[in-house]
Design a protein around this motif. Structure first.
Motif, short mmCIF file in Angstrom:
data_model
loop_
_atom_site.label_atom_id
_atom_site.label_comp_id
_atom_site.label_asym_id
_atom_site.label_seq_id
_atom_site.Cartn_x
_atom_site.Cartn_y
_atom_site.Cartn_z
N THR A 154 9.80 0.36 6.59
CA THR A 154 10.16 1.71 7.01
C THR A 154 10.83 2.49 5.89
N SER A 155 11.83 1.87 5.24
CA SER A 155 12.56 2.61 4.20
C SER A 155 13.05 1.66 3.11
N PRO A 156 12.16 1.24 2.21
CA PRO A 156 12.58 0.25 1.21
C PRO A 156 13.63 0.76 0.24
N SER A 157 13.70 2.06 0.00
CA SER A 157 14.66 2.53 -0.99
C SER A 157 16.10 2.32 -0.55
N THR A 158 16.34 2.16 0.75
CA THR A 158 17.70 1.90 1.18
C THR A 158 17.92 0.43 1.51
N ARG A 159 16.92 -0.40 1.33
CA ARG A 159 17.04 -1.81 1.68
C ARG A 159 16.96 -2.74 0.48
N ILE A 160 16.19 -2.38 -0.54
CA ILE A 160 16.04 -3.26 -1.69
C ILE A 160 16.39 -2.48 -2.94
N CYS A 161 17.37 -2.94 -3.65
CA CYS A 161 17.76 -2.32 -4.91
C CYS A 161 18.20 -3.45 -5.83
N ILE A 162 17.48 -3.66 -6.89
CA ILE A 162 17.79 -4.75 -7.81
C ILE A 162 19.23 -4.62 -8.33
N ASP A 192 0.80 -1.22 0.00
CA ASP A 192 0.00 0.00 0.00
C ASP A 192 0.84 1.27 0.00
N GLU A 193 1.89 1.31 0.80
CA GLU A 193 2.67 2.54 0.95
C GLU A 193 3.83 2.66 -0.03
N HIS A 194 4.35 1.52 -0.50
CA HIS A 194 5.55 1.58 -1.33
C HIS A 194 5.39 0.94 -2.70
N GLY A 195 4.21 0.37 -2.98
CA GLY A 195 3.95 -0.20 -4.29
C GLY A 195 4.76 -1.44 -4.61
N ILE A 196 5.22 -2.15 -3.59
CA ILE A 196 6.01 -3.37 -3.81
C ILE A 196 5.05 -4.54 -3.93
N THR A 197 5.27 -5.37 -4.94
CA THR A 197 4.46 -6.57 -5.11
C THR A 197 4.80 -7.55 -4.01
N VAL A 198 3.77 -8.09 -3.37
CA VAL A 198 3.95 -9.05 -2.29
C VAL A 198 3.09 -10.27 -2.57
N GLU A 199 3.54 -11.41 -2.10
CA GLU A 199 2.76 -12.62 -2.27
C GLU A 199 3.00 -13.55 -1.09
N ILE A 200 2.05 -14.45 -0.90
CA ILE A 200 2.12 -15.40 0.20
C ILE A 200 1.98 -16.80 -0.35
N ASP A 201 2.90 -17.67 0.04
CA ASP A 201 2.78 -19.10 -0.22
C ASP A 201 2.45 -19.76 1.11
N ARG A 202 1.23 -20.21 1.26
CA ARG A 202 0.83 -20.88 2.52
C ARG A 202 1.25 -22.33 2.43
N ILE A 203 2.36 -22.63 3.08
CA ILE A 203 2.90 -23.99 3.03
C ILE A 203 2.65 -24.76 4.32
N ASP A 204 2.22 -24.05 5.36
CA ASP A 204 1.93 -24.68 6.64
C ASP A 204 0.77 -23.93 7.28
N GLU A 205 -0.41 -24.14 6.73
CA GLU A 205 -1.59 -23.38 7.16
C GLU A 205 -1.98 -23.77 8.58
N GLN A 206 -1.81 -22.82 9.51
CA GLN A 206 -2.11 -23.05 10.92
C GLN A 206 -3.10 -22.04 11.47
N HIS A 207 -3.22 -20.90 10.82
CA HIS A 207 -3.99 -19.79 11.37
C HIS A 207 -5.19 -19.48 10.49
N ASP A 208 -5.90 -18.42 10.84
CA ASP A 208 -7.12 -18.03 10.14
C ASP A 208 -6.87 -17.79 8.65
N PRO A 209 -7.94 -17.88 7.85
CA PRO A 209 -7.79 -17.56 6.42
C PRO A 209 -7.28 -16.13 6.24
N ILE A 210 -6.51 -15.92 5.20
CA ILE A 210 -5.99 -14.59 4.90
C ILE A 210 -6.96 -13.95 3.91
N THR A 211 -7.64 -12.91 4.37
CA THR A 211 -8.61 -12.22 3.52
C THR A 211 -8.14 -10.79 3.30
#
Length: 164
Positions: free
Chosen positions: A135-143, A27-46
Motif C-alpha cells: 500500500t505505501s512502501p515509502s513509509t514502511r521500508i527505508c534503508i 510492478d507498482e513500486h519497483g522493489i526487487t522481490v524473490e522467492i525461496d521455495r523451501i517447502d514446495e506444496q502448491h502449484d508451480p510459480i510462473t
C-alpha cells in the motif's frame, strides 16, 4: 533492498496472496522481490517478475538467520527461537527484508497465515507486512532507518527518507 518470501505458506490462499502482493511490490513500486521455495506444496510459480529458487530450509537458515547479528538486534526472539521449533525448521510462509549485500535485516516471525494469533501478532506476520508495504512502501521500508526497527515494523518513523 529487496523483499524475500520463503515459500510455500501452508495455506494455499495465503501463499497465492503473498505472490500477488510481491508482484504488486515489483510492478507498482519497483522493489526487487524473490522467492525461496523451501517447502514446495502448491502449484508451480510462473510469470513471477523476479527470481524463484528452490533451496532446502537448512541452507536458507544457515544463509539468512544463523549468526545474523543485524536480525538478532531487531526481532524479539533469537532466530533459533523464532524459526526452529523442537529441532525442526519452521521458515515457510515468512518474509524478510534483505540489504544489497544479501544480509537479512528484518524477518517476520509468524507466517502469513498467523492472522488471529492474538494481540500484537499483526506486527509479526508476513501477510500484514506485505499488505502494508504494498500500500505505501515509502513509509514502511527505508534503508536509512533499518537500525531503528523495534519489533513494531516502523521502518521509517516519519524521517522523510524515501526508498533507495
Amino acid at each position: 533492498m529487496k523483499v524475500r518470501y520463503y515459500a510455500d505458506a501452508e495455506i494455499r490462499e495465503m501463499h497465492n496472496h503473498a505472490i500477488r502482493l510481491l508482484t504488486q511490490l515489483h510492478d507498482e513500486h519497483g522493489i526487487t522481490v524473490e522467492i525461496d521455495r523451501i517447502d514446495e506444496q502448491h502449484d508451480p510459480i510462473t510469470d513471477f517478475p523476479d527470481e524463484v529458487r528452490r533451496l532446502p530450509p537448512e541452507e536458507v537458515y544457515e544463509r539468512d538467520f544463523k549468526r545474523n547479528r543485524a536480525l538478532n538486534a531487531v526481532i524479539e526472539q533469537t532466530p533459533s527461537e523464532a524459526f526452529k521449533h523442537y529441532g525442526t525448521l519452521d521458515i515457510a510462509g515468512n518474509v524478510a527484508v534483505v540489504d544489497e549485500e544479501g544480509t537479512v535485516q528484518w524477518a517476520s516471525t509468524l507466517p502469513g497465515y498467523a492472522d488471529g494469533y492474538g494481540p500484537g501478532a499483526e506486527s509479526q506476520t508476513a501477510m500484514d507486512f506485505l499488505e502494508d508495504i504494498a500500500t505505501s512502501p515509502s513509509t514502511r521500508i527505508c534503508i536509512e532507518c533499518l537500525h531503528l526497527l523495534d519489533g513494531d515494523e516502523n521502518f521509517c518513523p516519519n524521517c522523510g527518507n524515501g526508498l533507495p
